[in-house]
Enzyme design. Sequence first.
Site, PDB file in Angstrom:
ATOM      1  N   CYS A  75       0.858  -1.182   0.000  1.00 23.91           N
ATOM      2  CA  CYS A  75       0.000   0.000   0.000  1.00 23.91           C
ATOM      3  C   CYS A  75       0.899   1.238   0.000  1.00 23.91           C
ATOM      4  O   CYS A  75       1.757   1.376   0.877  1.00 23.91           O
ATOM      5  CB  CYS A  75      -0.901  -0.004   1.230  1.00 23.91           C
ATOM      6  SG  CYS A  75      -1.831   1.527   1.449  1.00 23.91           S
ATOM      7  N   ASP A 110      -0.620  -5.578   0.782  1.00 28.69           N
ATOM      8  CA  ASP A 110      -1.978  -5.914   0.357  1.00 28.69           C
ATOM      9  C   ASP A 110      -1.877  -7.268  -0.308  1.00 28.69           C
ATOM     10  O   ASP A 110      -1.093  -7.453  -1.237  1.00 28.69           O
ATOM     11  CB  ASP A 110      -2.518  -4.900  -0.652  1.00 28.69           C
ATOM     12  CG  ASP A 110      -2.993  -3.617  -0.017  1.00 28.69           C
ATOM     13  OD1 ASP A 110      -3.506  -3.671   1.109  1.00 28.69           O
ATOM     14  OD2 ASP A 110      -2.856  -2.563  -0.659  1.00 28.69           O
ATOM     15  N   GLU A 149       2.195 -17.982 -21.056  1.00 25.39           N
ATOM     16  CA  GLU A 149       3.105 -18.976 -20.494  1.00 25.39           C
ATOM     17  C   GLU A 149       3.139 -18.735 -18.983  1.00 25.39           C
ATOM     18  O   GLU A 149       3.416 -17.627 -18.530  1.00 25.39           O
ATOM     19  CB  GLU A 149       4.496 -18.818 -21.130  1.00 25.39           C
ATOM     20  CG  GLU A 149       5.426 -19.973 -20.865  1.00 25.39           C
ATOM     21  CD  GLU A 149       6.059 -19.926 -19.496  1.00 25.39           C
ATOM     22  OE1 GLU A 149       6.117 -20.984 -18.846  1.00 25.39           O
ATOM     23  OE2 GLU A 149       6.479 -18.841 -19.056  1.00 25.39           O
TER      24      GLU A 149
END
Length: 149
Positions: free
Chosen positions: A68, A75, A91
Amino acid sequence: MPIAEGKRRPFLTIDAIETNILETFPYQMKEVVFKEDGDSHCEIIEDVNIEHIKQEVVYKTDELSALCPYSGLPDQATLIVKYTPNRKVLELKSFKYYLMSFREVGIYQEHITQRIYKDLKAILEPLSIEVETVYNTRGGIDTACRIKG
């Protein structure tokens, strides 16, 4: 006053997100049919064009994290990506490293969703794509972000 009051963890800017690591491989819109060849059980591959069939690819991981930019605290989120390939498929090893590049970046939750959507849409050029992030509860508030296109 708590010792952690005013404390912030340093973080990297969005320039640290490794978009260039993303790789794709060709999406083969053909059906592979295996047949037995007499007693040898040899596999013969027969290509049958199935371009009219639209396959949805879904990736889900609970290992998305960033910092954050306000607090510097992590987060953590579950990321769900759904797309209908056009000519390319993502991929997965490169995708994992791309997601790991967010870990030390200071970026708001909504901007993470937007950035992943933008990057995947650019590299995959899919027929359709949806990116959703569902964040762990913070301060008693659940946050989910979703972009479709």
